[in-house]
Structures are given as C-alpha cells and as structure tokens.
Motif scaffolding. Structure first.
Motif, PDB file in Angstrom:
ATOM      1  N   LEU A 118       0.855  -1.199  -0.042  1.00 39.07           N
ATOM      2  CA  LEU A 118      -0.105   0.052   0.071  1.00 39.07           C
ATOM      3  C   LEU A 118       0.813   1.343   0.170  1.00 39.07           C
ATOM      4  O   LEU A 118       0.392   2.202  -0.628  1.00 39.07           O
ATOM      5  CB  LEU A 118      -1.131   0.195   1.212  1.00 39.07           C
ATOM      6  CG  LEU A 118      -2.107  -1.120   1.208  1.00 39.07           C
ATOM      7  CD1 LEU A 118      -3.151  -1.097   2.441  1.00 39.07           C
ATOM      8  CD2 LEU A 118      -2.876  -1.230   0.052  1.00 39.07           C
ATOM      9  N   LYS A 119       2.168   1.333   0.616  1.00 37.06           N
ATOM     10  CA  LYS A 119       2.718   2.489   0.572  1.00 37.06           C
ATOM     11  C   LYS A 119       3.391   2.900  -0.781  1.00 37.06           C
ATOM     12  O   LYS A 119       3.495   4.061  -1.079  1.00 37.06           O
ATOM     13  CB  LYS A 119       4.078   2.045   1.530  1.00 37.06           C
ATOM     14  CG  LYS A 119       5.100   3.164   1.525  1.00 37.06           C
ATOM     15  CD  LYS A 119       6.229   3.042   2.638  1.00 37.06           C
ATOM     16  CE  LYS A 119       7.143   4.298   2.919  1.00 37.06           C
ATOM     17  NZ  LYS A 119       7.723   4.836   1.342  1.00 37.06           N
ATOM     18  N   GLU A 120       3.415   1.995  -1.575  1.00 35.59           N
ATOM     19  CA  GLU A 120       3.988   2.336  -2.866  1.00 35.59           C
ATOM     20  C   GLU A 120       2.766   2.791  -3.858  1.00 35.59           C
ATOM     21  O   GLU A 120       3.289   3.059  -5.040  1.00 35.59           O
ATOM     22  CB  GLU A 120       4.458   0.813  -3.691  1.00 35.59           C
ATOM     23  CG  GLU A 120       5.697   0.263  -2.789  1.00 35.59           C
ATOM     24  CD  GLU A 120       6.144  -0.908  -3.633  1.00 35.59           C
ATOM     25  OE1 GLU A 120       5.823  -1.192  -4.618  1.00 35.59           O
ATOM     26  OE2 GLU A 120       6.321  -2.012  -2.853  1.00 35.59           O
ATOM     27  N   LEU A 121       1.604   2.880  -3.373  1.00 37.44           N
ATOM     28  CA  LEU A 121       0.589   3.393  -4.215  1.00 37.44           C
ATOM     29  C   LEU A 121       0.042   4.685  -3.652  1.00 37.44           C
ATOM     30  O   LEU A 121       0.188   5.248  -2.666  1.00 37.44           O
ATOM     31  CB  LEU A 121      -0.667   2.483  -3.961  1.00 37.44           C
ATOM     32  CG  LEU A 121      -0.492   0.923  -4.520  1.00 37.44           C
ATOM     33  CD1 LEU A 121      -1.528   0.040  -4.096  1.00 37.44           C
ATOM     34  CD2 LEU A 121       0.120   0.801  -5.751  1.00 37.44           C
ATOM     35  N   THR A 122      -0.572   5.386  -4.662  1.00 40.53           N
ATOM     36  CA  THR A 122      -1.265   6.874  -4.311  1.00 40.53           C
ATOM     37  C   THR A 122      -2.155   6.433  -3.536  1.00 40.53           C
ATOM     38  O   THR A 122      -2.788   5.457  -3.345  1.00 40.53           O
ATOM     39  CB  THR A 122      -1.720   7.367  -5.799  1.00 40.53           C
ATOM     40  OG1 THR A 122      -2.604   6.733  -6.324  1.00 40.53           O
ATOM     41  CG2 THR A 122      -0.453   7.674  -6.612  1.00 40.53           C
ATOM     42  N   GLY A 123      -3.092   7.489  -2.936  1.00 41.26           N
ATOM     43  CA  GLY A 123      -4.183   7.526  -2.089  1.00 41.26           C
ATOM     44  C   GLY A 123      -5.376   6.863  -2.807  1.00 41.26           C
ATOM     45  O   GLY A 123      -6.040   5.939  -2.366  1.00 41.26           O
ATOM     46  N   ASN A 124      -5.335   7.389  -3.994  1.00 46.70           N
ATOM     47  CA  ASN A 124      -6.930   6.548  -5.043  1.00 46.70           C
ATOM     48  C   ASN A 124      -6.384   5.236  -5.049  1.00 46.70           C
ATOM     49  O   ASN A 124      -7.417   4.599  -5.147  1.00 46.70           O
ATOM     50  CB  ASN A 124      -6.863   7.551  -6.204  1.00 46.70           C
ATOM     51  CG  ASN A 124      -7.420   9.035  -6.013  1.00 46.70           C
ATOM     52  OD1 ASN A 124      -8.023   9.360  -4.879  1.00 46.70           O
ATOM     53  ND2 ASN A 124      -7.106   9.944  -6.711  1.00 46.70           N
ATOM     54  N   ASP A 125      -5.270   5.085  -5.555  1.00 42.32           N
ATOM     55  CA  ASP A 125      -4.737   3.414  -6.069  1.00 42.32           C
ATOM     56  C   ASP A 125      -5.010   2.721  -4.747  1.00 42.32           C
ATOM     57  O   ASP A 125      -5.636   1.522  -4.581  1.00 42.32           O
ATOM     58  CB  ASP A 125      -3.677   3.361  -6.581  1.00 42.32           C
ATOM     59  CG  ASP A 125      -3.453   3.921  -8.104  1.00 42.32           C
ATOM     60  OD1 ASP A 125      -4.514   4.434  -8.800  1.00 42.32           O
ATOM     61  OD2 ASP A 125      -2.209   4.091  -8.512  1.00 42.32           O
ATOM     62  N   ARG A 126      -4.707   3.068  -3.641  1.00 42.55           N
ATOM     63  CA  ARG A 126      -4.778   2.457  -2.486  1.00 42.55           C
ATOM     64  C   ARG A 126      -6.436   2.179  -2.121  1.00 42.55           C
ATOM     65  O   ARG A 126      -6.743   0.908  -2.080  1.00 42.55           O
ATOM     66  CB  ARG A 126      -4.230   2.894  -1.147  1.00 42.55           C
ATOM     67  CG  ARG A 126      -2.827   2.934  -0.879  1.00 42.55           C
ATOM     68  CD  ARG A 126      -2.400   3.233   0.323  1.00 42.55           C
ATOM     69  NE  ARG A 126      -2.632   4.681   0.937  1.00 42.55           N
ATOM     70  CZ  ARG A 126      -1.713   5.593   0.728  1.00 42.55           C
ATOM     71  NH1 ARG A 126      -0.933   5.579   0.173  1.00 42.55           N
ATOM     72  NH2 ARG A 126      -2.250   6.879   1.315  1.00 42.55           N
ATOM     73  N   ALA A 127      -7.358   3.040  -2.171  1.00 43.78           N
ATOM     74  CA  ALA A 127      -8.557   2.940  -1.731  1.00 43.78           C
ATOM     75  C   ALA A 127      -9.032   2.054  -2.858  1.00 43.78           C
ATOM     76  O   ALA A 127      -9.837   0.790  -2.636  1.00 43.78           O
ATOM     77  CB  ALA A 127      -9.371   4.234  -2.049  1.00 43.78           C
ATOM     78  N   ALA A 128      -8.846   2.164  -4.200  1.00 43.34           N
ATOM     79  CA  ALA A 128      -9.441   1.232  -5.381  1.00 43.34           C
ATOM     80  C   ALA A 128      -9.129  -0.179  -5.013  1.00 43.34           C
ATOM     81  O   ALA A 128      -9.732  -1.362  -5.240  1.00 43.34           O
ATOM     82  CB  ALA A 128      -8.922   1.930  -6.807  1.00 43.34           C
ATOM     83  N   LEU A 129      -7.646  -0.459  -4.922  1.00 44.50           N
ATOM     84  CA  LEU A 129      -7.356  -1.902  -4.471  1.00 44.50           C
ATOM     85  C   LEU A 129      -7.921  -2.419  -3.627  1.00 44.50           C
ATOM     86  O   LEU A 129      -8.179  -3.493  -3.651  1.00 44.50           O
ATOM     87  CB  LEU A 129      -5.778  -1.587  -4.298  1.00 44.50           C
ATOM     88  CG  LEU A 129      -5.205  -2.959  -4.388  1.00 44.50           C
ATOM     89  CD1 LEU A 129      -4.943  -3.659  -5.702  1.00 44.50           C
ATOM     90  CD2 LEU A 129      -3.616  -2.944  -3.804  1.00 44.50           C
ATOM     91  N   VAL A 130      -8.131  -1.717  -2.420  1.00 48.33           N
ATOM     92  CA  VAL A 130      -8.743  -2.653  -1.168  1.00 48.33           C
ATOM     93  C   VAL A 130     -10.109  -2.632  -1.645  1.00 48.33           C
ATOM     94  O   VAL A 130     -10.812  -3.762  -1.477  1.00 48.33           O
ATOM     95  CB  VAL A 130      -8.708  -1.603  -0.029  1.00 48.33           C
ATOM     96  CG1 VAL A 130      -9.579  -2.364   1.061  1.00 48.33           C
ATOM     97  CG2 VAL A 130      -6.957  -1.466   0.460  1.00 48.33           C
TER      98      VAL A 130
END
Length: 343
Positions: free
Chosen positions: A169-181
């Motif tokens: 998750l640290k490697e992702l942007t906030g939007n990408d983190r939210a979408a991935l989860v």
C-alpha cells in the motif's frame, strides 16, 4: 530440493542458493539503494525492482521478514476460522512471492492446496519468484501462476477465496490504495493486508480496515471486533512483532551480527463468512513481575485496557507467563478428548 522440507526451511535453502553466486558487496549495495528508494518517494512510472540483481538483493533482504509477518497474520486468521480452507489465492503486488510461501505453509495439509496467482508489475521479480517456487519442492508453490499487471486503480481481480496484500500500500497513491482495497473486498471471501509496524503503516492498515468493513466484511484478526479502533489517532499505533531467523548469508547482506531480527508489522484480516475473533488481543510484550503479569489488551467490550494476572488465578497465571505479544487472551481452551470439533 527435498519435497519433505518444511516451507520455512525450503525458503531458507532457496535464498541461500540464490545468493550463492552473488558477490556480497554487490548485494549489500543493491540493498542500500532499495532501502533509500523505499524510504523516499516511490516512482510511479517504473518498478522499483529493475533487474535480477535488484530482485536478488530484495529477496535476501525482505523475503524472510515478509514471510514471517504474513505467517503470523495467517496464524491469527486460522485461529478465528480453523475449519476454513481457501481453494484459490491471489497475491497482489506479490513480487517474488513471500506471502504465497506463507499461504502454502498455512494450508500445507489441505487437499487440494490453494491455487495461487501472484500479480506484480515487475517482471524480474515474477521471474525470480517463479524460479524460487520451482526450486522449493512445495507442490502448491510449484503450481502457482505468475501474472504481470500494474497494481493500480484500474486492476480487476477474478473472484478468489483469499487475497493477500503485503507491504504494497505504501507504494500506491491514495486513490490507488482505496481502489485496490475496494476491489479486493469485492473479489475475495477473505482479505489479508500487512504493512510495516510504523505509525504510517498502521494508518494505512486502519484506512484499509475501515474500507473493508464498509464493504460488508467482518474483521477476523487482530481486532476482537469490527467496530472503530479504540486507539486515539496520533497517540499510539497497533503493531506486532515476528522473530526472523537469519542465515549467515542473510546476516552478511543485512550487515547484522545477530542470528535473528524482529520484524514489526501491522495487519488486518477481514472475511465474508462467519469467524470467531479473539475475545481480546495482547497488544504489547507482557510485563512479568514478581507474582504477577501485566497484559495490555484490546478487547471487544472495554477497548484498550491493562489486565493484572496474579498467582491467585492459578492456571491463568501460568498461561500469562507463557503468553506472547500478538496472541489472543485468554488462550483458547483445549477441547476435551473425543469432543466434537466446532462447526
């Protein structure tokens, strides 16, 4: 490699073979560069792991610790859902497959074993992960599939029993983190997320936990409930510790002299099926005093509290002296001989 070796020993042997032809100085330099990269801003236009030297250094530096952290999280998961067995497993951002090794060990007696798909952007990591899995002698790892795909908001996951997301998750942007989860919650029956045991790693886990609960999942571990975390933001953070054995080659690459290290991590496990969470979780190393033990607990009813266990409590006092950070409290009772297994 001998197929009868336990997964932990198989991983240690595979990494030793991997480092055998790599000059220690070169490996150490690659590790230092990777540490600097991970502590700074991670580029979004290219994988951090660029070639085989990078990947070999990363595998030596991180795989044992990631394996142990995920292994601990899966142990708590299995305590909460002892009868459940995943048939399929997707390891998002899995790189060289450390989480997949932990899954293979957790359900090593399952028949059939979980079918794993490792998804990552870095082709050198996937290639080396495939090589290590093939050398493992572990059937579940040798049968794993390795898929190259960007880990981003655009990623779509096939329906699967179990999704693991470890140190990603640290490697992702906030939007990408939210979408991935959100996508993991949609596609999987169970989701395991592991991050570094730092304040910002815990914050990412709590953000993911909230999103999983909003999506209708139930928290299985480490929390004894699915309500809001009782920790006041900015005052503390929830994390645990896993003991990692180091081989001589591992110590050489890491620049350490001890035969072990302690990996601090934060995690959450959430499911779409009924589970039995721990009644309470030990959130700090127990403090043993003369005639008593102090336990810092997270509980379903009282939030964060300290419990004092004295000699007067007999068997519970003995259990408290053997208790370790991260375990459930009180310890589960052993079933009586001949008693039926819980449904």
């Amino acid at each position: 490699m001998n197929a009868s070796l336990p997964t932990t020993e198989a991983l240690r042997g595979a990494l030793a073979a991997l480092l055998d032809g790599l000059p220690p100085t070169q490996a150490a330099q690659a590790v230092e560069r990777l540490i600097a990269s991970y502590r700074g801003d991670t580029p979004t236009d290219a994988p951090v792991l660029r070639d085989r030297s990078d990947v070999a250094a990363y595998a030596a530096y991180r795989m044992p610790a990631t394996f142990e952290a995920v292994r601990c999280a899966l142990g708590a998961f299995r305590d909460a859902a002892p009868e459940w067995v995943p048939r399929t497993h997707t390891d998002l951002g899995g790189g060289t497959g450390a989480a997949s090794w932990a899954v293979a060990e957790a359900w090593e007696d399952a028949d059939p074993a979980p079918l794993t798909t490792v998804v990552d952007w870095a082709e050198p990591a996937l290639a080396l992960g495939r090589e290590l899995a093939a050398a493992s002698g572990v059937p579940a790892l040798r049968a794993a599939r390795w898929q190259r795909s960007r880990i981003s908001a655009a990623l779509r996951i096939e329906s699967t029993d179990l999704v693991t997301v470890s140190y990603v998750l640290k490697e992702l942007t906030g939007n990408d983190r939210a979408a991935l989860v959100t996508e993991a919650a949609r596609a999987a029956r169970a989701v395991v997320i592991v991050e570094p045991g730092t304040p910002d790693g815990y914050a990412r886990v709590i953000e993911a936990r909230d999103r999983l609960v909003e999506a209708g999942l139930t928290v299985a571990a480490p929390c004894p409930h699915s309500g809001a975390c009782p920790i006041v933001p900015g005052t503390d953070w929830c994390h645990f510790s896993a003991r990692v054995s180091r081989s001589s080659l591992h110590r050489q690459v890491k620049g350490g002299s001890l035969a072990y290290e302690d990996e601090k991590f934060s995690y959450v496990v959430a499911t779409r099926f009924p589970v039995r969470p721990a009644p309470a979780r030990i959130t700090r190393k127990p403090q043993i005093r003369k005639g008593l033990v102090l336990l810092d607990l997270c509980t379903a009813d009282d939030g964060m509290r300290r419990e004092t266990v004295t000699k007067r409590r007999g068997p519970l006092y003995k259990a408290s002296r053997d208790a370790t950070w991260g375990e459930q409290w009180p310890p589960p009772e052993e079933p009586a001989p001949g008693a039926p297994a819980p449904e």
